[in-house]
Design an enzyme around this catalytic site. Sequence first.
Site, PDB file in Angstrom:
ATOM      1  N   SER A  29      96.156 -23.966   7.741  1.00  0.00           N
ATOM      2  CA  SER A  29      95.746 -24.826   8.852  1.00  0.00           C
ATOM      3  C   SER A  29      95.247 -23.982  10.028  1.00  0.00           C
ATOM      4  O   SER A  29      95.733 -22.874  10.257  1.00  0.00           O
ATOM      5  CB  SER A  29      96.946 -25.663   9.295  1.00  0.00           C
ATOM      6  OG  SER A  29      96.764 -26.126  10.619  1.00  0.00           O
ATOM      7  N   GLN A  57      91.364 -24.199   6.744  1.00  0.00           N
ATOM      8  CA  GLN A  57      91.029 -25.509   7.339  1.00  0.00           C
ATOM      9  C   GLN A  57      90.675 -25.346   8.805  1.00  0.00           C
ATOM     10  O   GLN A  57      91.357 -24.660   9.553  1.00  0.00           O
ATOM     11  CB  GLN A  57      92.223 -26.464   7.194  1.00  0.00           C
ATOM     12  CG  GLN A  57      92.030 -27.810   7.888  1.00  0.00           C
ATOM     13  CD  GLN A  57      92.634 -27.847   9.279  1.00  0.00           C
ATOM     14  OE1 GLN A  57      93.634 -27.188   9.538  1.00  0.00           O
ATOM     15  NE2 GLN A  57      92.022 -28.587  10.202  1.00  0.00           N
ATOM     16  N   ARG A  87     101.992 -40.763  17.422  1.00  0.00           N
ATOM     17  CA  ARG A  87     103.159 -40.682  16.542  1.00  0.00           C
ATOM     18  C   ARG A  87     104.405 -40.880  17.391  1.00  0.00           C
ATOM     19  O   ARG A  87     104.890 -39.956  18.026  1.00  0.00           O
ATOM     20  CB  ARG A  87     103.171 -39.340  15.824  1.00  0.00           C
ATOM     21  CG  ARG A  87     101.860 -39.160  15.068  1.00  0.00           C
ATOM     22  CD  ARG A  87     101.775 -37.889  14.296  1.00  0.00           C
ATOM     23  NE  ARG A  87     100.388 -37.646  13.948  1.00  0.00           N
ATOM     24  CZ  ARG A  87      99.841 -36.441  13.838  1.00  0.00           C
ATOM     25  NH1 ARG A  87     100.575 -35.357  14.036  1.00  0.00           N
ATOM     26  NH2 ARG A  87      98.575 -36.318  13.515  1.00  0.00           N
ATOM     27  N   LYS A 102      87.295 -33.110   4.977  1.00  0.00           N
ATOM     28  CA  LYS A 102      88.613 -33.733   4.753  1.00  0.00           C
ATOM     29  C   LYS A 102      88.830 -34.888   5.734  1.00  0.00           C
ATOM     30  O   LYS A 102      88.683 -34.712   6.948  1.00  0.00           O
ATOM     31  CB  LYS A 102      89.714 -32.692   4.940  1.00  0.00           C
ATOM     32  CG  LYS A 102      91.133 -33.247   4.822  1.00  0.00           C
ATOM     33  CD  LYS A 102      92.148 -32.100   4.822  1.00  0.00           C
ATOM     34  CE  LYS A 102      93.576 -32.578   4.706  1.00  0.00           C
ATOM     35  NZ  LYS A 102      94.116 -33.098   5.969  1.00  0.00           N
ATOM     36  N   HIS A 143      95.123 -38.474   6.348  1.00  0.00           N
ATOM     37  CA  HIS A 143      95.944 -37.488   7.059  1.00  0.00           C
ATOM     38  C   HIS A 143      97.429 -37.787   6.849  1.00  0.00           C
ATOM     39  O   HIS A 143      98.253 -37.592   7.738  1.00  0.00           O
ATOM     40  CB  HIS A 143      95.601 -37.513   8.552  1.00  0.00           C
ATOM     41  CG  HIS A 143      95.612 -36.171   9.226  1.00  0.00           C
ATOM     42  ND1 HIS A 143      94.493 -35.454   9.517  1.00  0.00           N
ATOM     43  CD2 HIS A 143      96.644 -35.398   9.669  1.00  0.00           C
ATOM     44  CE1 HIS A 143      94.811 -34.325  10.131  1.00  0.00           C
ATOM     45  NE2 HIS A 143      96.123 -34.254  10.220  1.00  0.00           N
ATOM     46  N   ARG A 164      99.018 -40.240   9.371  1.00  0.00           N
ATOM     47  CA  ARG A 164      99.372 -39.706  10.703  1.00  0.00           C
ATOM     48  C   ARG A 164      98.330 -40.025  11.760  1.00  0.00           C
ATOM     49  O   ARG A 164      98.493 -39.656  12.906  1.00  0.00           O
ATOM     50  CB  ARG A 164      99.546 -38.180  10.612  1.00  0.00           C
ATOM     51  CG  ARG A 164     100.680 -37.780   9.710  1.00  0.00           C
ATOM     52  CD  ARG A 164     100.600 -36.314   9.332  1.00  0.00           C
ATOM     53  NE  ARG A 164     101.029 -35.389  10.343  1.00  0.00           N
ATOM     54  CZ  ARG A 164     102.299 -35.106  10.630  1.00  0.00           C
ATOM     55  NH1 ARG A 164     103.240 -35.706   9.965  1.00  0.00           N
ATOM     56  NH2 ARG A 164     102.601 -34.221  11.550  1.00  0.00           N
TER      57      ARG A 164
END
Length: 382
Positions: free
Chosen positions: A106, A127, A164, A251, A275, A278
Amino acid sequence: MIISASTDYREAARRRLPPFLFHYIDGGAYAEHTLRRNVSDLSDVELRQRVLKNMSDLSINTQLWDDKLSMPVVLAPVGLSGMYARRGEVQAARAAAEKGISYTMSTVSVCPIEEVTPEIDRPMWFQLYVLKDRGFMKNVLDRAVAAGVKTLVFTVDMPVPGARYRDAHSGMSGPNAELRRYWQSVTHPRWAFDVGLNGKPHDLGNVSKYLGKPTGLADYIGWLGANFDQSISWKDLEWIREFWKGPMIIKGILDPDDAKDAVTFGADGIVVSNHGGRQLDGVLSSARALPAIADAVKGDIKILADSGIRSGLDVVRMLALGADAVMIGRAFVYALATAGEEGVLNLLNLFEKEMRVAMTLTGAKSISDISSDLLVKAMRQL
Ligand code: FNR
């Protein structure tokens, strides 16, 4: 209750981690409907049982571009992995390499690129988020190339951070967050000793190297929050397409029209993903979104899928719904938090066994045999 190795690891991770970290991993956006449906829709997929087909020579390996994979599974990019286990990115990447699959680092990892790549004997995937600071994007891409990364995963479903609410309740953010995190850490001594004390620096390794100064959790929330770019469009990706010579994967695709745009853009692959539930609660689960996307672009572009995969059986289900390969997120992170590299390797070995059982009992001898033919007819379009 769904039983799988990842369920066991999830419970073990819950015991080991300070709650702010467990809930950061485990949680999703708003009321978490999509998060739950990712798992339940996938487990609703019914497969045809086939028998007496001499399944003694079964093979589960596959290839994505130049990457030979011992099974069609790639570790998804998961931010802050070095907070869940000591130098977690290194441990996860080593487990993946040992298993013969790819690891995706990541952007917001604790360990920088340069710490991980010397530890593995196969190219790592990297990523990237679309960020306002294009200087950072260029810097990190140059460093990825220098470290031997060939495959770029471009995450496009985060022009804004998803809300979140668990994070505000758990102490990841919200009132007295720092104090609550401190208290949770000292009351989880196994984590506190292993990761809290001995897993330092708790930096955003890639960002620190660019900024030339240490960073931390506050920067994760602050720097990243200030850097999300809502103006992003396909046009902004063109300079990267020109610059990046290897495979480029988009993605966060959930709609067939976006999948077609990715083909037009010249992407090499997509990840059908929400995701892990999320971002926007209420969007389709990946299992439901995938068949229409496969109808639109299968064969034109490699299709990976993630969100909700908890077992090797789920991998076979995703492939039957139209994916060429999958990514797994939480499933490996729970194992990483519980038992580090060994935990991830054990989980991957269990995934392999579960895939072999599913393929043997559906009569699929190789990955290319897994198609919608394996689905009970009524399930072909979920
Ligand atoms: C993620 N995911 C993610 N994706 C990404 O592109 N960059 C990132 O930094 C992160 N960070 C991250 C952290 C945590 C804790 C989780 C759980 C997930 C999303 C990830 O790559 C993947 O899409 C989902 O995890 C897939 O869903 P499952 O397998 O977790 O259900």
